[in-house]
Motif scaffolding. Structure first.
Motif, PDB file in Angstrom:
ATOM      1  N   ILE A 276       0.892  -1.168   0.000  1.00  0.00           N
ATOM      2  CA  ILE A 276       0.000   0.000   0.000  1.00  0.00           C
ATOM      3  C   ILE A 276       0.926   1.212   0.000  1.00  0.00           C
ATOM      4  CG2 ILE A 276      -1.901   1.156   1.146  1.00  0.00           C
ATOM      5  CD1 ILE A 276      -2.417  -1.381   2.704  1.00  0.00           C
ATOM      6  N   GLU A 277       0.976   1.901  -1.095  1.00  0.00           N
ATOM      7  CA  GLU A 277       1.859   3.064  -1.169  1.00  0.00           C
ATOM      8  C   GLU A 277       1.298   4.214  -0.342  1.00  0.00           C
ATOM      9  OE1 GLU A 277       4.774   3.157  -2.420  1.00  0.00           O
ATOM     10  OE2 GLU A 277       4.727   1.180  -3.374  1.00  0.00           O
ATOM     11  N   GLY A 278       2.160   5.167  -0.034  1.00  0.00           N
ATOM     12  CA  GLY A 278       1.680   6.390   0.596  1.00  0.00           C
ATOM     13  C   GLY A 278       1.680   6.318   2.121  1.00  0.00           C
ATOM     14  N   PRO A 294      -6.128   9.044  -0.883  1.00  0.00           N
ATOM     15  CA  PRO A 294      -4.800   9.316  -1.440  1.00  0.00           C
ATOM     16  C   PRO A 294      -4.003   8.050  -1.725  1.00  0.00           C
ATOM     17  CG  PRO A 294      -5.224  10.709   0.457  1.00  0.00           C
ATOM     18  CD  PRO A 294      -6.332   9.705   0.395  1.00  0.00           C
ATOM     19  N   ARG A 295      -4.335   6.953  -1.061  1.00  0.00           N
ATOM     20  CA  ARG A 295      -3.547   5.748  -1.275  1.00  0.00           C
ATOM     21  C   ARG A 295      -4.328   4.705  -2.068  1.00  0.00           C
ATOM     22  NH1 ARG A 295      -1.720   4.199   4.744  1.00  0.00           N
ATOM     23  NH2 ARG A 295      -0.080   3.031   3.695  1.00  0.00           N
ATOM     24  N   CYS A 296      -5.501   5.092  -2.470  1.00  0.00           N
ATOM     25  CA  CYS A 296      -6.417   4.093  -3.008  1.00  0.00           C
ATOM     26  C   CYS A 296      -6.248   3.947  -4.520  1.00  0.00           C
ATOM     27  CB  CYS A 296      -7.865   4.494  -2.684  1.00  0.00           C
ATOM     28  SG  CYS A 296      -9.075   3.309  -3.251  1.00  0.00           S
ATOM     29  N   ARG A 297      -6.151   2.697  -4.945  1.00  0.00           N
ATOM     30  CA  ARG A 297      -6.013   2.426  -6.365  1.00  0.00           C
ATOM     31  C   ARG A 297      -7.293   2.788  -7.120  1.00  0.00           C
ATOM     32  NH1 ARG A 297      -4.133  -3.643  -6.151  1.00  0.00           N
ATOM     33  NH2 ARG A 297      -4.457  -3.309  -3.939  1.00  0.00           N
ATOM     34  N   ALA A 299      -9.550   5.174  -6.240  1.00  0.00           N
ATOM     35  CA  ALA A 299     -10.176   6.446  -5.876  1.00  0.00           C
ATOM     36  C   ALA A 299     -10.634   7.206  -7.109  1.00  0.00           C
ATOM     37  CB  ALA A 299      -9.168   7.306  -5.098  1.00  0.00           C
ATOM     38  N   PHE A 300     -11.749   7.852  -6.991  1.00  0.00           N
ATOM     39  CA  PHE A 300     -12.222   8.718  -8.072  1.00  0.00           C
ATOM     40  C   PHE A 300     -12.726   9.994  -7.445  1.00  0.00           C
ATOM     41  CE2 PHE A 300     -15.398   5.756  -6.766  1.00  0.00           C
ATOM     42  CZ  PHE A 300     -16.597   6.453  -6.714  1.00  0.00           C
ATOM     43  N   LEU A 304     -12.749  12.186  -3.188  1.00  0.00           N
ATOM     44  CA  LEU A 304     -12.056  13.372  -2.712  1.00  0.00           C
ATOM     45  C   LEU A 304     -13.014  14.442  -2.225  1.00  0.00           C
ATOM     46  CD1 LEU A 304      -9.269  13.694  -5.420  1.00  0.00           C
ATOM     47  CD2 LEU A 304      -9.118  12.715  -3.126  1.00  0.00           C
TER      48      LEU A 304
ATOM     49  N   SER D 189       1.361  -2.836   6.395  1.00  0.00           N
ATOM     50  CA  SER D 189       1.278  -2.246   5.066  1.00  0.00           C
ATOM     51  C   SER D 189       2.653  -1.782   4.577  1.00  0.00           C
ATOM     52  CB  SER D 189       0.300  -1.075   5.081  1.00  0.00           C
ATOM     53  OG  SER D 189       0.725  -0.146   6.042  1.00  0.00           O
ATOM     54  N   ILE D 190       3.537  -1.530   5.496  1.00  0.00           N
ATOM     55  CA  ILE D 190       4.850  -1.022   5.106  1.00  0.00           C
ATOM     56  C   ILE D 190       5.854  -2.156   4.983  1.00  0.00           C
ATOM     57  CG2 ILE D 190       6.641   0.627   5.737  1.00  0.00           C
ATOM     58  CD1 ILE D 190       4.430   2.003   7.412  1.00  0.00           C
ATOM     59  N   GLN D 193       6.584  -3.170   1.528  1.00  0.00           N
ATOM     60  CA  GLN D 193       7.447  -2.259   0.761  1.00  0.00           C
ATOM     61  C   GLN D 193       8.909  -2.592   1.001  1.00  0.00           C
ATOM     62  OE1 GLN D 193       6.565   1.714   1.988  1.00  0.00           O
ATOM     63  NE2 GLN D 193       4.391   1.572   1.481  1.00  0.00           N
TER      64      GLN D 193
ATOM     65  N   MET E   1      -2.159   5.077 -10.377  1.00  0.00           N
ATOM     66  CA  MET E   1      -3.126   4.654 -11.372  1.00  0.00           C
ATOM     67  C   MET E   1      -3.570   5.826 -12.218  1.00  0.00           C
ATOM     68  SD  MET E   1      -4.070   1.389 -11.436  1.00  0.00           S
ATOM     69  CE  MET E   1      -2.613   0.551 -10.891  1.00  0.00           C
ATOM     70  N   SER E   2      -4.667   6.358 -11.779  1.00  0.00           N
ATOM     71  CA  SER E   2      -5.209   7.476 -12.554  1.00  0.00           C
ATOM     72  C   SER E   2      -4.408   8.741 -12.269  1.00  0.00           C
ATOM     73  CB  SER E   2      -6.675   7.702 -12.165  1.00  0.00           C
ATOM     74  OG  SER E   2      -6.697   8.125 -10.826  1.00  0.00           O
ATOM     75  N   GLN E   4      -5.527  11.396 -11.166  1.00  0.00           N
ATOM     76  CA  GLN E   4      -5.966  11.954  -9.894  1.00  0.00           C
ATOM     77  C   GLN E   4      -5.136  11.419  -8.736  1.00  0.00           C
ATOM     78  OE1 GLN E   4     -10.073  11.141 -10.055  1.00  0.00           O
ATOM     79  NE2 GLN E   4     -10.626  13.274 -10.162  1.00  0.00           N
ATOM     80  N   THR E   5      -4.935  10.126  -8.761  1.00  0.00           N
ATOM     81  CA  THR E   5      -4.184   9.521  -7.675  1.00  0.00           C
ATOM     82  C   THR E   5      -2.826  10.177  -7.539  1.00  0.00           C
ATOM     83  OG1 THR E   5      -5.090   7.532  -8.614  1.00  0.00           O
ATOM     84  CG2 THR E   5      -3.679   7.304  -6.686  1.00  0.00           C
ATOM     85  N   VAL E   8      -3.008  13.487  -5.943  1.00  0.00           N
ATOM     86  CA  VAL E   8      -3.224  13.352  -4.515  1.00  0.00           C
ATOM     87  C   VAL E   8      -1.911  12.964  -3.826  1.00  0.00           C
ATOM     88  CG1 VAL E   8      -4.400  12.029  -2.759  1.00  0.00           C
ATOM     89  CG2 VAL E   8      -5.624  12.783  -4.786  1.00  0.00           C
ATOM     90  N   ALA E   9      -1.241  11.988  -4.420  1.00  0.00           N
ATOM     91  CA  ALA E   9       0.002  11.526  -3.815  1.00  0.00           C
ATOM     92  C   ALA E   9       1.005  12.669  -3.697  1.00  0.00           C
ATOM     93  CB  ALA E   9       0.587  10.400  -4.658  1.00  0.00           C
ATOM     94  N   VAL E  12       0.255  14.951  -0.892  1.00  0.00           N
ATOM     95  CA  VAL E  12       0.609  14.449   0.432  1.00  0.00           C
ATOM     96  C   VAL E  12       2.112  14.564   0.665  1.00  0.00           C
ATOM     97  CG1 VAL E  12       0.741  12.373   1.814  1.00  0.00           C
ATOM     98  CG2 VAL E  12      -1.367  12.951   0.627  1.00  0.00           C
TER      99      VAL E  12
END
Ligand SMILES: Nc1ncnc2c1ncn2[C@@H]1O[C@H](COP(=O)(O)OP(=O)(O)OP(=O)(O)O)[C@@H](O)[C@H]1O
Ligand SMILES: Nc1ncnc2c1ncn2[C@@H]1O[C@H](COP(=O)(O)OP(=O)(O)OP(=O)(O)O)[C@@H](O)[C@H]1O
Ligand SMILES: [Mg+2]
Ligand SMILES: [Mg+2]
Lengths: 333, 547, 336, 351, 308
Positions: A276-278, A294-297, A299-300, A304, D189-190, D193, E1-2, E4-5, E8-9, E12
């Motif tokens: 899980i990135e982020g 923000p970490r969700c694959r 997300a649309f 937000l 979760s980390i 990685q 992915m998109s 948008q992501t 957002v990233a 952050v």
């Protein structure tokens, strides 16, 4: 998974805020859940997701910097937040038992184990000194400590980690609580010792028929003992459901991701672990959007804009997410 | 007086802020021990508040006139009064006096009062009450042994086993000597407190008026004064070396008053006639090297003239000091008036003298002559009044172009006479030093002998010697010899004055202040006659509580 | 524990020997002279004779060895004889003798112990009584006004020298109000109520001066220790058992917090003897501290040597006591 | 892949225990007792076992952070146990370590760039410029943004901190890295990685790992071969698949069965072997086999004789008396024993 | 992915700008009210003492005998003493000495304490001997020792460095040399703990030699207990000097220090209260402010309180 008319504990929209020097921390945001008598609910989530704070809020055991800013906690229909001092103490003392994560530091090092069990017994069971000791010895025997009368006189440091955790459980069970809250009780223990404790809890559960909240971040543990699972993320419950259902059919992307990251002991290796990135969300403000976005694959834009509400996705199974894994697109809510 | 009954006035509280360490004056020369012991131990004769010798355990003072002193001045015979008893009820006999002499002169005993027996070749008991003292050579003033607080009589019966090396081991005896005085020791805590009670066998039936005495020690002078003058906890406090304004203010509380009396103490500046420069190595401070400028009388005279002695008195002594220009200011007959020029503060005259002598004012405000700067190192012992005086004098001297560096040394080092220490007042490795000296009793012969050439401290005599200025004059030495052979008081007085004047003229000593003792007594305490010639408590038998 | 104590005792022997040597050597180097305080009318020859009679001229090792023998063999034997009435040898042993009083130093010290112990002991008790509640409340209500004021007051207490507090006390309570005597009567004996009241009165000022200084420090330790312990997990456990705050704080937390504080108190006691020097001086509680000062001023070397060494023994002893106490109070620590 | 990089022979690390009045040595903590194993170049040897069994000590002794009591450790042909002073220092660049606690292993008062550059400063004479360049490379390699170079460790998350530690270990191009529980302190979760990163680096740089962990599933994912330690000794060492599928030693069996699986359906049916009692103290190991106090299949001989560490089948080493008997029979027996013992019991414990 | 992501990233990641550790500490420190007040007061006193004599130019040793025992006035803002010396000038002059004594003695104590503590903590072999040495110093009764050392060396130093510097060096050295033990113990304890921390082990595994480990890794991390000890050290040294003055072992009487002024003035308390009030006030204020600074430092340097 019985449907009882009155749950043992009913939490609605609980909010807890820490007022710190670097601003407020919204550690628990609108958390709602309930638990039936005799049910074992597992709570999972990564570190900092608010598992402990939620439980401490129920008990009124928060540090001074914390404030419960909203919500309701009903225990057997009684409002815990509205209780006066004595009732609250009695609630903590008689109705609930708590087992904390670190068995060494959770026991007072300068009192012997006997004292630490009996002070509760004498206060809330009204036992005499001798009776309290007898009962304490019974409790130690119950949690599988050999030679209990002798060991009452020992100090915490004279016990091994697993034994200490058993002592903690004995203390928690002292007054026959109706609810047991176990906050990561096996995290500090080795696997073989953890297995011993899990075995013990399974057994006790059958014997004592109490509601149990089991906090952990080990999904394996939950899979082994829970009836129902709550998944927390960023101070919110993002998914909850019966254990088999939730593991088989996770609805929230976070739950899914969490399950995917885990390698398995029983299966051959996959090529590469999923991650899980982020970063975990900052809790400096109450969420106005989905905090996992923000970490969700998946997300649309709606994610937000709007913090998802808990949506029923199956029998007693709900998730707080706008995305529907079944369709791979937005949920129509 | 009105009181007629012994012990009727209850307890007398005395505070000596320096506590006595024992009660045997022969083992400690300290004033505090001497005076504490004077409640118990008595000499044959003592000095009254005017300095007059009065018979004490005898009926009269032996003189040549009454035949008590032999014509050749080598023998003196004392006769003990009838019925004098030790406090244990046994009679005082001549044998006790003989014993006392033997006790003090035992070479292993370390007797602090040995000098009182200087020149004594024999003490014998002629009969039970007659003591005959024989001297090696004629003694015009034969009143050293058994006179004054320094030389009281010990009881032979008590001290017989305590002579020589055993003397210090007799703690019990040294802490509670048996005496003939008005009180007996009931308890003694070294360096802390002594308690006494009235002596039932005291010769005067109605005395002492007090039943007990609480003799407390410790602390400092100011708080001792406070305990008498302000809080009224004590009746008598000794040696109040406190800034005068503090005493004045305390006195205003009305609980008691300050009493003072003058003896022979003079606070003086000693002028070093030899060169103390460290460059001279072993010859430092010896007569081989005269001082670069202090032998110049113009300089010493100017230094003296530049001092405003009144201010020194006002700042540090108050009623207990007066300016003096003599190293021998008392008794009256010995006091010279020839040096009174110094009483007047006259910086102009001082400047003039220095100018005349060729000391030019330099750019830095310090006078110079032939490359020699008028810069003095001025040392004294550590003591707040002395340091105040030092500071004032420094300023006064700087006003006439004399640079002054101050230095103070711990008293026990300064006066300690340690051979290895460079800081003793005898070594005098400074240009000017200040301290007080005096002499016991009223006869200045030994005192004036201090400035004979033979008394100059030097490495040869291990720096033992009393002539600190290293003043040396054949004429003066001749007068010292002459005095030791002169018996008539007027002649002795003339000699003493001449010697005093000679020292003043040479500038060997700059006298500053004639110092008196200062004590405080409670308003309710009667009979105190402040006495600087003997123990302050000399007449404690007569003290009483006012109604 | 026992082995630990024995071991510490054994280690302290060389330490103390080293200290005795240092103390002896340094004091021996001191250029002070016991005859320095005698009046100037006493001539130098007489002074020299007094010095000779005090045995000042023996060589250093001889004097050190003699002192060791006197202090470590003769004096203890003497004490034992005094307590038990037994007789060892002919009983005629050379003892450490003070130059000024010509009496055995140990006797002087024993004579003075009571007042020192009374005042110092009481001051410690009072200090603890003052400091513990202040520390507890300050920590429990951290950053409250009570805490702020407590902090301020204890720091002020720490920053004012005792000689000054003492004098202010005297001027105020003895001179102005005339409540308490300014001079301590060491001869006073408590026999009845009145004399007891007097004893209390005369002890109040010296005790308070010392106690305030100590309490200032102690309350800071107490507060820090409480703060430490209040954060511990076991406090949460105790609360979760439904115990009242009073029980949680005064039983669970206090007991743990007292452990370091008790050892601080134990370590403080010998230094208090040192600090009491000034207080004793001011109020004339002529105890051990004042004895030392007099010894120093009078260059009474044997007295100073012995006293200094006894202080060293006290410090070492109380260090040991502190460690042992720690072990007793804290069951986790079993020195092995 | 086949040549041996690290060769550990008879490695012992005893910590003395002093006691009594005279502080005499009264015993030893046998933290590591007689280890023998090889690590081949390019492989990952997993080292698993419960807390206190001596995993870290092994790692540290191999890297000569401890002075081993006896034995030899040769890394790339050099016996590091014999080296002293500068020779040892010269050897350091090829063997490095990654630590358990990413918080504790970084000096909180040094900037990231300085932390990563420290090995360069010690072992190379690069200019400041070159060093900065190399630090940037390393940060890229471990996936840290270059602009973090001037931050302090406390400003990072756990996973990022662990990356800093990895970058530091990589700075000198080591051949061999001991990873001492590098993921134990990290969130699930980390963890993934970091594990991925380690794998990638191994592929890219041809690294050899000793991967210490108590997380059996992670070891299964990562390791080529796995060694199981119990109380200072390796009780079993085998290629991964072999070990996880056919554990021979009763301890390994118990260990594997104790790991919970994140799958309720499996968990519901899985048999757990619940061991009784606690691990004995390494200062007082039991006589005979170290595991005899908790072993479900204990035999009288176990309490008397120490089993030898022997090869039982290709590359599968184990030390157990059960295996000394007929191989196949023993395997079955242990399996049976395990099953009978799994019933949770309230019987008294063996310690 | 998109896309948008990614946005957002980025959002952050682009968090707060890098902050130095010093800044963090300073921020925290400035938030401690007591510490800030303490710093202000202490700075004021230091500045007054340094620059005050340039404004108030009366010579502190000059006695104006006509104006003795005066209360506060414009000419003598803090009054005069019994010799007519100006108190303000003396307080300023005394402050220089007292503060210098405090700072220098503290520096000496910190130096020895840190040295001994670090060596004992880091090198096992030195631990025993050095800790014995520390115990020995702890067990040495300071007071008699002070007296003797002062007596012994006063003259030598006086002739080498002049009367004031000499005695200054002596006093400062003695106070320093007798007060390093606590620091040594604290530092040793911290070093022992630090030595076991993994970053030290990491440095060892890199091959960093011991002295560089000490300088680079140990020292910066024990700074906080040292700083806290240092503030306490200043306060204690100033107090010790005043106690020495009380026992007559301090500076020569014409060389004012706050302790000395307080002691000399004590008997005049009821005649000219300003004589004890002012020296007492500045003495207390200094000790107090330094203590508060220490408190603030402790909080600011404590990572638990600062939060990570
Ligand atoms: N005393 C506190 N002051 C400020 N914030 C706090 C405090 N205690 C907890 N928090 C914050 O509350 C949030 C939730 O913490 P909590 O302890 O409930 O997490 P958790 O889920 O129990 O994590 P873990 O698995 O690590 O125990 C975290 O972001 C934490 O930083
Ligand atoms: N410096 C030391 N002195 C004495 N005993 C030690 C020392 N270091 C480790 N030990 C002991 O050696 C044994 C093995 O410790 P080690 O740290 O290697 O275990 P581990 O397997 O790494 O455990 P963990 O999983 O908890 O890290 C333990 O019993 C420990 O108490
Ligand atoms: Mg938690
Ligand atoms: Mg480890």
């Amino acid at each position: 998974m019985r449907d009882t008319p009155q749950p043992l504990l009913d939490v609605t929209a609980l909010k807890t805020v820490f007022h710190t020097r670097s601003g407020d921390v919204h550690a628990v945001n609108e958390v709602s859940f309930d638990i039936a008598p005799g049910e074992l609910v597992g709570v999972v989530g990564e570190s900092g997701s608010g598992k402990s704070v939620t439980m401490m809020s129920l008990m009124g055991l928060l540090p001074k910097s914390a404030e419960i800013s909203g919500g309701e906690v009903l225990f057997q229909g009684r409002n815990v937040r509205g209780m006066d001092r004595n009732d609250l103490l009695a609630f903590r003392g008689r109705d609930v038992g708590v087992v904390f994560q670190d068995p060494m530091t959770s026991l007072n090092p300068v009192f012997n184990v006997g004292y630490q069990i009996t002070d509760r017994l004498r206060k809330y069971m009204g036992l005499s000194r001798a009776d309290a000791r007898k009962r304490a010895a019974e409790l130690l025997a119950l949690v599988g400590i050999p030679d209990p009368e002798q060991r009452l006189r020992d100090y915490p440091h004279q016990f091994s980690g697993g034994m200490r955790q058993r002592v903690m459980i004995a203390i928690a069970l002292a007054c026959d609580p109706k609810l047991l809250i176990a906050d990561e009780p096996t995290t500090a223990l080795d696997v073989t010792i953890q297995a011993q404790i899990l075995e013990l809890v399974r057994e006790l559960r059958q014997k004592l028929d109490m509601g149990i909240i089991w906090i952990t971040h080990d999904l394996g543990v939950v899979a082994g003992i829970a009836d129902r699972v709550l998944v927390m993320y960023g101070g919110q419950i993002v998914e909850q459901g019966p254990v088999a259902e939730l593991f088989a059919n996770p609805q929230h992307p976070y739950t899914r991701a969490l399950l995917e990251t885990l390698p398995s002991v029983t299966e051959e290796r996959s090529e590469r672990l999923r991650t899980i990135e982020g970063q975990p969300p900052s809790l400096n403000a109450a969420p106005s959007s989905c905090s996992f976005a923000p970490r969700c694959r998946h997300a649309f834009d709606r994610c937000l804009r709007e913090n998802p509400t808990r949506i029923d996705v199956g029998p007693r199974h709900d998730a707080a997410c706008w995305w529907d894994p079944a369709t791979g697109g937005p949920r129509n809510v | 007086d009105g009181h007629s009954e012994r012990g009727s006035d209850g307890q007398l509280n005395i505070i000596y802020w320096q506590a006595p360490s024992l009660l045997n004056p022969y083992l400690s020369g300290g004033t505090k021990e001497l005076e504490a012991a004077s409640l118990v131990l008595e000499p044959l004769a003592r000095y009254d508040e005017t300095g007059t010798m009065v018979p004490w355990l005898v009926d009269e003072i032996p003189t040549v006139a009454n035949g008590g002193v032999s014509e050749d001045l080598t023998q003196i015979t004392w006769t003990i009064s009838e019925g004098i008893m030790w406090s244990d009820g046994t009679p005082l006999t001549a044998a006790d006096a003989v014993f006392t002499w033997q006790y003090c002169t035992d070479p292993a005993g370390g007797c602090a009062q040995l000098s009182n027996y200087n020149g004594v070749s024999n003490v014998e008991a002629v009969d039970d009450s007659t003591i005959r003292i024989t001297f090696d050579e004629p003694k015009p003033f034969p009143y050293g042994p058994f006179v004054g607080a320094q030389s009281p009589i010990l009881q032979q019966a008590q001290f017989a086993d305590c002579t020589g090396e055993a003397a210090p081991t007799c703690t019990e005896e040294n802490f509670a000597p048996i005496g003939t005085g008005p009180f007996i020791v009931t308890d003694f805590k070294a360096n802390d407190v002594a308690t006494f009670e009235a002596n039932e066998n005291y010769r005067v039936a109605s005395q002492p008026a007090f039943a007990t005495v609480n003799f407390k020690g410790g602390g400092d002078a100011a708080s001792a004064a406070r305990s008498v003058l302000e809080t009224g906890e004590f009746d008598y406090a000794w040696n109040l070396q406190v800034e005068p304004e503090i005493l004045t203010q305390m006195e205003a509380a009305g609980q008691g008053e300050v009493v003072s009396a003058f003896g022979t103490s003079v606070e003086r500046l000693m002028v070093n006639f030899t060169n103390p420069s460290a460059d001279l190595g072993d010859e430092r401070g010896t007569v081989a090297h005269p001082h670069p400028f202090l032998t110049d009388t113009a300089v010493t005279r100017a230094l003296s003239l530049a001092i405003e002695r009144n201010i020194l008195v006002e700042a540090g002594y108050g009623a207990a000091g007066r300016p003096t220009c003599n190293v021998l200011p008392a008794p009256e007959v010995y006091a010279s008036t020839n040096n009174d020029w110094c009483l007047e503060y006259n910086p102009d005259e001082a400047n003039r003298l220095l100018d005349e002598a060729g000391w030019e004012m330099g750019d830095d405000g310090v006078r110079v002559k032939d490359g020699v700067r008028l810069s003095v190192l001025y040392q004294t012992s550590t003591n707040s009044v002395r340091q105040g005086t030092q500071a004032l004098i420094k300023q006064m001297w700087e006003a006439i172009g004399v640079e002054t560096e101050l230095r103070n040394i711990d008293g026990s080092v300064f006066f300690g006479g340690d051979q290895s220490s460079p800081d003793t007042f005898q070594k005098f490795f400074a240009d000017i030093e200040m301290y007080t000296n005096n002499f016991d009793g009223t006869d200045p012969e030994a005192y004036m002998g201090n400035w004979a050439c033979s008394e100059i401290p030097s490495p040869d005599n291990l720096w033992l010697g009393n002539n600190m200025p290293r003043f040396c004059s054949e004429e003066y030495d001749a007068m010292v010899v002459e005095m030791s052979q002169t018996a008539a008081l007027e002649d002795r007085a003339a000699l003493a004055i001449a010697m005093n004047d000679m020292l003043m003229d040479a500038g060997a000593i700059i006298p500053l202040i004639h110092r008196g003792g200062v004590s405080a007594r409670a308003a309710s305490l009667e009979g105190v006659k402040m006495n600087e010639w003997d123990s302050e408590l000399w007449n404690i038998a007569e003290w009483s509580r006012a109604e | 524990m026992f082995a630990f104590t024995i071991r510490r005792l054994l280690i302290s022997i060389p330490t103390l020997l080293a200290i005795s040597f240092i103390v002896f050597a340094i004091l021996d180097l001191a250029p002070s002279d016991p005859t320095g305080n005698l009046p100037l009318t006493i001539p130098p020859e007489v002074r020299q004779q007094i010095r000779d009679s005090l045995g000042l001229d023996e060589p250093f090792p001889v004097r050190y060895a003699l002192w060791l023998k006197q202090f470590f063999i003769n004096e203890p034997l003497n004490l034992i004889e005094g307590w038990t009435g037994w007789q060892f040898g002919d009983g005629d042993r050379l003892r450490v003798t003070s130059w000024a009083t010509r009496s055995p130093v140990v006797d002087l010290i024993i004579e003075r112990l009571p007042q020192t112990l009374w005042v110092v002991g009481m001051s410690q008790v009072v200090a603890v009584i003052i400091a513990v509640p202040i520390g507890v409340i300050s920590a429990y209500k951290q950053y409250s006004w009570f805490d702020q004021i407590g902090t301020f007051v204890s720091m002020v207490g720490f920053s004012i020298p005792t000689f000054f507090t003492g004098l202010v006390f005297i001027v105020f309570f003895s001179v102005q109000l005339q409540w308490f005597p300014s001079i301590y009567d060491t001869n006073h004996e408590v026999t009845d109520w009145d004399s007891f009241v007097f004893q209390i009165k005369q002890m109040i000022m010296p005790t308070m001066v010392l106690a305030l200084a100590t309490a200032a420090q102690l309350s800071r330790y107490m507060r820090a220790s409480m703060l430490d312990n209040l954060q511990q997990d076991y406090v949460r456990t105790a609360r979760s058992k439904g115990l009242t705050e009073r029980v949680v704080v005064t039983i669970h937390v206090l007991r743990n917090s007292m452990i370091p504080v008790v050892t601080v108190i134990a370590l403080n006691i010998p230094t208090i003897f040192g600090g009491a020097i000034i207080t004793e001086q001011i109020f004339r509680v002529n105890g051990i501290g004042q004895l030392l000062i007099i010894g120093i001023q009078g260059a009474d070397i044997p007295l100073v040597q012995t006293l200094t060494f006894i202080f060293a023994v006290l410090i070492v002893l109380f260090n040991l006591i502190a460690d042992v106490l720690y072990g007793i109070l804290d069951p986790r620590i079993r020195y092995e | 892949m086949s040549d041996t990089l690290v060769e550990v022979r008879d490695l012992r690390m005893y910590f003395p225990i002093y006691k009594g009045v005279l502080r005499r040595k009264v015993g030893e903590v046998k933290a590591v007792d007689d280890l023998n194993f090889d690590i081949k170049a390019g492989e990952t040897l997993g080292l698993v076992g419960e807390s206190g069994c001596g995993k870290s000590t092994t790692g540290r002794a191999i890297l000569r952070l401890y002075d081993p009591t006896s034995g030899s450790v040769s890394i790339d042909g050099t016996d590091v146990v014999q080296l002293e002073g500068n020779d040892l220092r010269a050897q350091r660049p090829q063997m490095q370590m990654i630590f358990q606690d990413p918080q504790a292993c970084l000096n909180p008062r040094m900037k990231v760039a300085d932390i990563i550059a420290e090995p360069l400063r010690e072992h190379s004479d690069m200019s400041a410029e070159q060093r900065r360049e190399r630090v940037n490379e390393l940060m890229d390699a471990v996936g840290l943004a270059r602009r973090f170079a001037n931050r302090y460790p406390h400003e990072f998350s756990g996973g990022q901190r662990q990356r800093i530690g990895i970058a530091r270990a990589l700075a000198l191009n080591p051949k061999f890295i001991v990873c001492d529980e590098p993921i134990a302190a990290l969130d699930v979760s980390i963890q993934a990685q970091v594990v991925n990163l380690l794998e990638d680096l191994q592929k890219e740089l041809g690294l050899t790992y000793l991967f210490i962990s108590h997380d059996l599933s992670m070891v299964r994912h990562l390791a080529t071969r796995v060694a199981v330690m119990y109380l200072g000794k390796i009780v079993e060492l085998a290629p991964r698949a072999d070990l996880y599928n056919r554990p021979k030693h009763p301890y390994t069996q118990a260990l594997l069965s104790a790991v919970p699986t994140p799958d309720p359906t499996v968990e519901a049916t899985r048999k757990h072997i619940i061991l009784q009692g606690d691990v004995p103290s390494p200062a007082k190991p039991p006589k005979g086999c170290n595991f005899c106090t908790r072993c479900p299949a204990v035999m009288p001989i176990c309490k008397e004789v120490e089993p030898t560490f022997k090869e039982h089948g290709a590359g599968h080493f184990a030390a157990c008396h059960l295996l000394e008997q007929d191989q196949s029979e023993a395997g079955e027996l242990s399996q049976k024993q395990a099953e009978t013992a799994e019933t949770p019991s309230q019987q008294g414990e063996t310690t | 992915m998109s896309d948008q992501t990614r946005i957002v990233a980025e959002a952050v990641v682009e968090e707060d700008a890098p902050r130095s550790l010093g800044r963090d500490v300073w921020d925290q420190f400035t938030r401690h009210k007591g510490a800030m007040a303490g710093t202000a007061v202490f700075l004021f006193i230091v500045l007054a003492v340094i620059f005050g004599p340039l404004i108030h130019t009366i010579d502190p040793t000059y006695s104006d005998f006509r104006a003795r025992n005066q209360g506060m006035s414009w000419a003598h803002p803090m009054g005069t003493d019994n010799l007519g010396k100006d108190m303000l000038a003396q307080v300023l002059q005394g402050g220089r000495t007292s503060l210098l004594v405090g700072v220098v003695a503290m520096a000496i104590a910190m130096f020895f304490g840190t040295l001994v503590g670090v060596l004992a903590g880091y090198f096992r072999r030195l631990d025993g001997p050095l800790m014995r040495l520390t115990d020995l110093f702890l067990a040495l009764p300071i007071l008699p020792l002070l007296l003797v050392i002062i007596m012994l060396f006063r003259d030598t130093l006086r002739s080498t460095f002049g009367p004031e510097t000499g005695i200054f060096l002596l006093i400062v050295f003695i106070i320093g040399i007798t007060s390093w033990m606590q620091t040594a113990r604290i530092v040793r304890g911290d070093v022992l703990a630090l030595k076991e921390r993994e970053f030290v082990l990491a440095a060892k595994s890199i091959g960093t030699p011991a002295y560089r480990i000490i300088l680079r890794h140990i020292m910066p991390n024990i700074l906080s207990p040292i700083m806290v000890s240092a503030t306490l050290g200043i306060a204690t040294a100033i107090i010790t000097e005043s106690a020495l003055s009380f026992l007559g072992l301090g500076f020569p009487s014409d060389f004012p220090t706050w302790g000395r002024l307080l002691y000399d003035g004590a008997n005049f308390m009821t005649i000219t209260p300003s004589r004890v009030f002012w020296p007492g006030l500045v003495l207390s204020l200094t000790v107090l402010s330094v203590n508060y600074i220490g408190d603030g430092l402790r909080d600011a340097l404590d990572p638990h309180i600062r939060g990570r």
